[in-house]
Design an enzyme around this catalytic site. Structure first.
Site, PDB file in Angstrom:
ATOM      1  N   GLU A   1       0.822  -1.208   0.000  1.00  0.00           N
ATOM      2  CA  GLU A   1       0.000   0.000   0.000  1.00  0.00           C
ATOM      3  C   GLU A   1       0.857   1.258   0.000  1.00  0.00           C
ATOM      4  OE1 GLU A   1      -4.338   0.105   1.736  1.00  0.00           O
ATOM      5  OE2 GLU A   1      -2.934   0.733   3.290  1.00  0.00           O
TER       6      GLU A   1
ATOM      7  N   HIS B   1       6.172 -27.555  -1.147  1.00  0.00           N
ATOM      8  CA  HIS B   1       5.477 -28.686  -1.761  1.00  0.00           C
ATOM      9  C   HIS B   1       4.385 -28.231  -2.726  1.00  0.00           C
ATOM     10  CE1 HIS B   1       7.317 -31.852   0.807  1.00  0.00           C
ATOM     11  NE2 HIS B   1       7.502 -30.811   1.611  1.00  0.00           N
TER      12      HIS B   1
ATOM     13  N   LYS C   1     -13.757   1.262  -4.109  1.00  0.00           N
ATOM     14  CA  LYS C   1     -14.791   1.689  -3.159  1.00  0.00           C
ATOM     15  C   LYS C   1     -15.894   2.468  -3.877  1.00  0.00           C
ATOM     16  CE  LYS C   1     -11.774   1.984   0.915  1.00  0.00           C
ATOM     17  NZ  LYS C   1     -11.219   2.882   1.946  1.00  0.00           N
TER      18      LYS C   1
END
EC number: 5.3.1.9
Length: 427
Positions: A277, A298, A414
């Site tokens: 950010e 793995h 948003k």
């Protein structure tokens, strides 16, 4: 308490570092003259934190933890990641006989919220809701659910002693609600952004309720502040910032933070927000990712070993002293052929795996491996590493010439979400 080891990078840091630039940015940080300088409150927080408020938090936390089994911590991003990182790093994943912390407000998953509601129905619980504004969608709708659940269970008067709001000092929807209903409040400082706020009441209050020694967290942060004061490469935070910036300028796109301790997984999530950010703007910045070894060896180990080169480098957290250790038991039949390990502890085996993997990835795989050597996984170390990473981030972002303390890009999603939800005032 943190040493940056570059032995597995083939980088001579003294040759690639611009020492004059480091000194210039150091002065910019500590004189508060750079981009976003209004949000440098964390820089002196280990010294300047509000001692009176801290003592009040201790009193409220002690009273609360004697009444509850579970504290519901409601927040998203920096409002919960640092707290959860500390909780899991210090207490582990299966702590007992302490107040349990459960995190909500970090998702809009109906299934998850329902499961938490069902879990709490037969529990004595309290709430710590964390939001600067009180209008952030995820924690806002989550708080509605759990506030109602608690009030319906114990009544409004009793709920007043079980709900704590961490919010703005003077304004905002949550501040107004808390004052109206009589909930205890503590303050999110105006000069510290969310992803830098773990050492403020945002992280400290829930940790006090959980029983963690927050005095030692502050001691660790203060030690880091005193250790990381130089304006050259003896400053380990700057050393880390410079080498990751150098690799970025060499064309690397991704930094993977690697831990060999499962209880550090949320620390890597906090780190991803801190760096992602802060640096991911203006078409710049490394993509922060994370893996837990040996687990992810793995699944992703093949890609790391033989996938595209010059795309990703690894930063490994190496723990010198585990919180606990145990030996591999002997089996008389030796059915699995593993008796050769019975004279070794799990930590010894884990550290040997770390060495072998670094050799495989850095030598055979030609992938740079930065090693961050941590002494341990305790309260003091957590405080130290928070300050270390935050200072490293400030240097790194200023080397990129971006503002470390804003996040304009998150407003786009948003706006789209609010528009689709028909939020009043959104066109």
């Amino acid at each position: 308490m943190i040493k940056v080891n570059l032995d597995h990078t083939d980088i001579n840091i003294n040759k690639v570092a611009d020492l004059n630039k480091i000194k210039e940015i150091h002065q910019m940080i500590f004189n508060k003259t750079g981009k976003g300088n209004d949000f440098l409150g964390w820089l002196n927080w280990p010294v300047n934190f509000n001692k009176t408020e801290y003592e009040q938090m201790k009193l409220v936390a002690n009273d609360l933890k004697n009444q509850i089994e579970v504290l519901v911590v409601i927040g998203i991003g920096g409002s919960y990641l640092g707290c959860r990182a500390a909780d899991e790093m210090i207490r582990g994943l299966y702590h007992q006989n302490k107040v349990e912390l459960i995190y909500t407000g970090n998702t809009m998953s109906s299934t998850y919220i329902y499961q938490v509601v069902e879990y709490l129905k037969n529990k004595n619980f309290g709430i710590c809701v964390i939001s600067k504004s009180g209008t952030t969608t995820e924690p806002g709708i989550s708080f509605r659910v759990f506030e109602k659940l608690l009030v319906d269970k114990v009544g409004l008067e009793k709920a007043k002693s079980l709900i704590v709001a961490i919010t703005d000092k003077n304004k905002g929807a949550l501040k107004q609600l808390a004052e109206k209903k009589g909930y205890q409040t503590f303050v999110i400082p105006n000069d510290i952004g969310g992803r830098f706020s773990v050492l403020t009441p945002v992280g400290i209050f829930p940790l006090l309720v959980s029983g963690i020694n927050t005095d030692k967290i502050f001691q660790g942060a203060l030690k880091a502040k005193n250790d990381l004061i130089n304006d050259d490469l003896s400053n380990q935070a700057y050393k880390y910032a410079v080498v990751r910036n150098y690799l970025y300028n060499q064309g690397y796109k991704t930094e993977a933070l690697i831990s060999y301790e499962l209880q550090l997984q949320m620390l890597t999530e906090w780190w991803k927000q801190l760096f992602g950010e802060s640096e991911g703007k203006e078409n710049k910045g490394l993509l922060p990712s994370s893996m837990i070894f040996s687990t992810d060896l793995h699944s992703l180990g093949q890609w790391v070993q033989e996938g595209p080169r010059n795309v990703m480098f690894e930063t490994i957290i190496k723990i010198e002293k585990p919180n606990h250790d145990l030996n591999v038991p002997i089996d008389e039949d030796n059915y699995d052929g593993l008796n050769y390990l019975t004279k070794k502890s799990f930590h010894q085996i884990n550290q040997t795996a770390l060495k072998g993997v670094i050799q495989a990835h850095s030598v055979t795989g030609k992938m740079p491996n930065i090693v961050l050597e941590f002494e341990k996984m305790d309260d003091e170390q957590f405080g130290y590493l928070v300050y270390f990473f935050e200072l490293a981030l400030a240097m790194s972002a200023y080397l990129l010439d971006v503002n470390p303390f804003n996040q304009p890009g998150v407003e786009v999603y948003k706006y789209n979400m609010f528009k689709l939800l028909n939020k009043p005032g959104i066109k």
